[in-house]
Design a protein around this motif. Sequence first.
Motif, PDB file in Angstrom:
ATOM      1  N   GLY A 111       3.773   1.541  -1.234  1.00 53.48           N
ATOM      2  CA  GLY A 111       4.305   1.646  -2.590  1.00 53.48           C
ATOM      3  C   GLY A 111       3.280   2.194  -3.554  1.00 53.48           C
ATOM      4  N   ILE A 112       2.082   1.620  -3.534  1.00 51.95           N
ATOM      5  CA  ILE A 112       1.061   2.013  -4.509  1.00 51.95           C
ATOM      6  C   ILE A 112       0.498   3.400  -4.212  1.00 51.95           C
ATOM      7  CG2 ILE A 112      -1.208   1.482  -5.429  1.00 51.95           C
ATOM      8  CD1 ILE A 112      -0.606  -1.464  -4.968  1.00 51.95           C
ATOM      9  N   PHE A 113       0.010   3.580  -2.989  1.00 50.28           N
ATOM     10  CA  PHE A 113      -0.761   4.799  -2.725  1.00 50.28           C
ATOM     11  C   PHE A 113       0.114   6.020  -2.483  1.00 50.28           C
ATOM     12  CE2 PHE A 113      -3.651   1.350  -1.579  1.00 50.28           C
ATOM     13  CZ  PHE A 113      -4.720   1.677  -2.381  1.00 50.28           C
ATOM     14  N   TYR A 120       3.764   6.260  -3.045  1.00 48.89           N
ATOM     15  CA  TYR A 120       4.835   6.572  -4.002  1.00 48.89           C
ATOM     16  C   TYR A 120       4.375   6.573  -5.448  1.00 48.89           C
ATOM     17  CZ  TYR A 120       7.850   6.741  -0.062  1.00 48.89           C
ATOM     18  OH  TYR A 120       8.402   7.121   1.115  1.00 48.89           O
ATOM     19  N   ALA A 121       3.530   5.632  -5.846  1.00 45.06           N
ATOM     20  CA  ALA A 121       3.115   5.611  -7.242  1.00 45.06           C
ATOM     21  C   ALA A 121       1.994   6.614  -7.488  1.00 45.06           C
ATOM     22  CB  ALA A 121       2.684   4.211  -7.643  1.00 45.06           C
ATOM     23  N   LEU A 122       0.963   6.634  -6.626  1.00 42.73           N
ATOM     24  CA  LEU A 122      -0.180   7.500  -6.875  1.00 42.73           C
ATOM     25  C   LEU A 122      -0.041   8.856  -6.197  1.00 42.73           C
ATOM     26  CD1 LEU A 122      -3.029   4.870  -6.496  1.00 42.73           C
ATOM     27  CD2 LEU A 122      -2.161   5.845  -8.594  1.00 42.73           C
ATOM     28  N   ARG A 123       0.931   8.983  -5.306  1.00 41.36           N
ATOM     29  CA  ARG A 123       1.192  10.247  -4.622  1.00 41.36           C
ATOM     30  C   ARG A 123      -0.034  10.811  -3.927  1.00 41.36           C
ATOM     31  NH1 ARG A 123       6.083  11.467  -5.543  1.00 41.36           N
ATOM     32  NH2 ARG A 123       7.152  10.563  -7.319  1.00 41.36           N
ATOM     33  N   LEU A 124      -0.789   9.956  -3.281  1.00 40.63           N
ATOM     34  CA  LEU A 124      -1.924  10.454  -2.509  1.00 40.63           C
ATOM     35  C   LEU A 124      -1.373  11.146  -1.263  1.00 40.63           C
ATOM     36  CD1 LEU A 124      -4.463   7.499  -2.710  1.00 40.63           C
ATOM     37  CD2 LEU A 124      -4.369   9.564  -4.067  1.00 40.63           C
ATOM     38  N   SER A 146       0.828  -1.210   0.000  1.00 41.89           N
ATOM     39  CA  SER A 146       0.000   0.000   0.000  1.00 41.89           C
ATOM     40  C   SER A 146       0.854   1.248   0.000  1.00 41.89           C
ATOM     41  CB  SER A 146      -0.908   0.024   1.231  1.00 41.89           C
ATOM     42  OG  SER A 146      -1.658  -1.138   1.261  1.00 41.89           O
TER      43      SER A 146
END
Lengths: 148, 499, 332
Positions: A132-134, A136-140, A130
């Motif tokens: 990683g995804i939210f 770093y990747a999605l920059r939420l 999470s």
Amino acid sequence: MTIRAPKDFWSGLMFLTFAAVGLMAASGYSMGRGGRMGPGYFPLMLSIVLGVLGAILLLRSLVLTGEKVEPIQLRPLLTLVASVLIFGAMIPTLGLVISLSTVTLIAAFAGRDTRPKEAVMLSIVLTLLSVGIFVYALRLPLSVWPVF
Amino acid sequence: MEVFSNIALGFGVAATFQNILYCALGALLGTVVGVLPGIGPVTTVAMLLPISFTLEPTSALIMMAGIYYGAQYGGSTTAILINIPGEASSVITSLDGHKMARMGRAGPALGIAALGSFFAGCVATFVVSFGAPPLARMALQFGPAEYFSLMLCGLIAAIVLARGSIIKAIAMVVLGLLFGLAGSDVNSGIRRFTFGFQGLADGIEFVALSMAVYGIAEVAINLERKAGDVGVVGQVGRVFPSWADIRHCIPSVLRGTSLGSVLGVLPGGGALLASFAAYTLEKKVASHPRTFGEGDIRGVAAPESANNAGAQTSFIPMLTLGIPSNPTMALMIGALMVHGITPGPRVMTDRPDLFWGVVASMWIGNLMLVVLNLPMIGLWIRLVRMPYRMMFPAIVGFCCIGTYTINSNVTDVAVMAFFVVFGYLCLKLDCEPAPLILGFVLGPMMEEYLRRALLISRGDPMVFLSSPISVGFLVASALLLLVVAMPMIRARREEALAE
Amino acid sequence: MVVGRVMRSLIVAPVMLAVAGAASIAAASGAAAQAYPSKPVRLVLPYSPGGIIDYVGRTVAQHLSTTLGQSVVAENRPGAGGITGTDTVARSAPDGYTIVIMDPAIVINPTLQPSMPYDLFKQLEVVSMISSSPEVVVVAPELPVKTMSELVAYAKANPGKLNFASAGIGTTPHLAGELFKQRTGVDATHVPYKSIGQSYPDMMSNKVQFAFSSIAGALPFTTDNRVRAIATTGLKRSEVYPDLQTVDESGLKGFEVDLWLGIFAPAGMPADVMSKLNEAMNKALKEPDLIKAFAKVGVTPRGTSPKDGAVFLKAEFDKWKKVIEDGKIKDN
């Protein structure tokens, strides 16, 4: 007086409760006049309709026979609700890592055959994923670590 | 014919290497954010907005459009696999889609969703090419009175959705309407049903409600019933829908597509109503409606085609009138204006390359989505075979993140906890949540249109009978109500006779 | 380029993950000691993505990053008509690392709402005003009026017949309409919409007759005369509509409605941080690229000192408070 259709009885009661809350709240808002319908009008009407439907269900359940309610098991439900609430309490200050690993760890114990070691592993993997995804990747806009 | 040369022009623009790349990127990103909770197309488009200013406007719009319809594809994936509809339009898909998944038919469900969407996307692209100007004129015919009548019709259709008791279904719609009214009232500015919580000022967050009722409450019920080492799915059947499945679905896809194409044009709820309406229609025309809600593949095909067609045609009011149908469209209008392009009827004549390029890119994007999604099915269904005791903590965790990140609002998380209990009770008491969700989404719009119509007519209720469109919907509502009530009355009479 | 950026972030994510812990701890401990600004500044945008504030805010963030020499990160915190986002800033530490961009709603809300979570004049202070933009008066195409004075005459000849649209209770389009009614004695019914954009279909079909609209909202409909623009609400003519009279010119002397934007910070910032931020802001507002970007949505940059900003803020507060109280807007 016997309840012949428990499912209908309890749902009738539930709708009546919501109707009562709706009525109480709606009566505090203006009903409006003439062409200008007030903010209280629509909720009041809806609450009345809901109340009538609830009452019908309730009364009908005393006459017509219907299904029984399956027994309620409190452990899964309460564990899940608690885990959600704890997440809500933690996330603004403690950051994603601590909050998410806690919620998944607690939630895991809602099941009957939880294996503690596996639950810990799972919570670590999910948290890493999470972040990683939210973050770093999605920059939420989520903080990873606690902010003070 | 001029249309064909226009379409040729469009493909000339859309099929350049650069635009295909942006189209693919948009579609891919859209699918990803559609699958992930807590980040929808609006947020994604908003995040990419600054980057889009550096692009050529056509490429920028092609990419944003890709995100928008790609998210529709992605949203149905989670609805089918783990029963979490990320958007209101996927709620219906989860009804039969998730049941299919549990019967080991997740593959065919995902497959038919992709194929149905693709077909609908292709048809809708042509509808946009041929019918944009007349459809845009139709949308302009809708004033507050017409919208109110349309929403009323939609709500009554929601009752038909229910499998069990009609009274419960009506009560759930009404309760959904009430929940939907929470928050600041557009007409008076007063905050209703917030009980003093600042965090409720904007009402109950849809994602919090749907993730609680569908996602977590469902987990609670499942944990009572089954052991943790079984997957969501006991066994996995075939990966792709069979020819028989596909043939079975063709009429449903056609009906769904036409409903979606027409309703999608209406700004404000049109595309959502389309998926509900398509499902209702299928249930009404089917010879054995009882299979709906129990994993009927047509119950996936019809709403999926409808919402994808609707997503496509909702570009019509944006491109031809400059009216945003939803927040994502509003962002696209903003992006165009920054590029010095004013959305409106002139776009078609002033910038035909942009208009037709975007239209053609939709077709290309839909093709890519199918190519992208079909091979993924094999991967997805492996996921649902994971032991449930590992699956459900992940569902709970994702629901929590998803709900929190929408507005960074802790109240939303608390609201979700409340609705977990509520959803659990509903499931225990056989009160179906789908009508509630429709009421919830349509409620505030319906009240807004009702009050606006009466405000403009100075309180004269005849305004609802003054236009043929409004009268048409009211008549349709009455007929629907009759259709719903008939079996109930008949059953009652039989019961009475039996006693 | 975008492909690269997105791809890179997808690939880099796991790697960054590994060093994330170490890096963030290091950053946190080093921040306090150095001179401002030693870490990224958070610019809160208290509305949903897509509006003028969002666009202007992101443009400002981009240019402020250059002039401040530190990245400025724009972040949407929508909710409760801007109150939620403003509140998070009002509660933050006054260290210059959390600032908010707001529109006239910041001075309207305290008068309009029954309760506020923060005190505007005690908990927030102006860093600088950043922009100014007039509204444009638009009328339904069927309405036989071409100027503001014709609108007043028509409205007086048809009392109670006209409706005017707004973007909701207490929004600038609504209060501008109320101000107009109060100044002219015209009788018109207020019809609120969720956004001004939603009112245009009803205006095209003459269900509502006029509105005080944002320029960005009006442009798609006025360029091809689907609705008619008749005046702008600044004291000077708008560059977007140079041929239109201002309302002031048309006879309503001193009638001005400004959709201004300003940057606010938690009260009690150190003086050097405030002046550094204000200087960087004013420098950014002079950049040709920023001026060009603002002009696309009909917005003119206008920098101020914190002091002038505060004076302006108080004047706006008093102006709208009077309109709200005279119009009995809270009574419905």
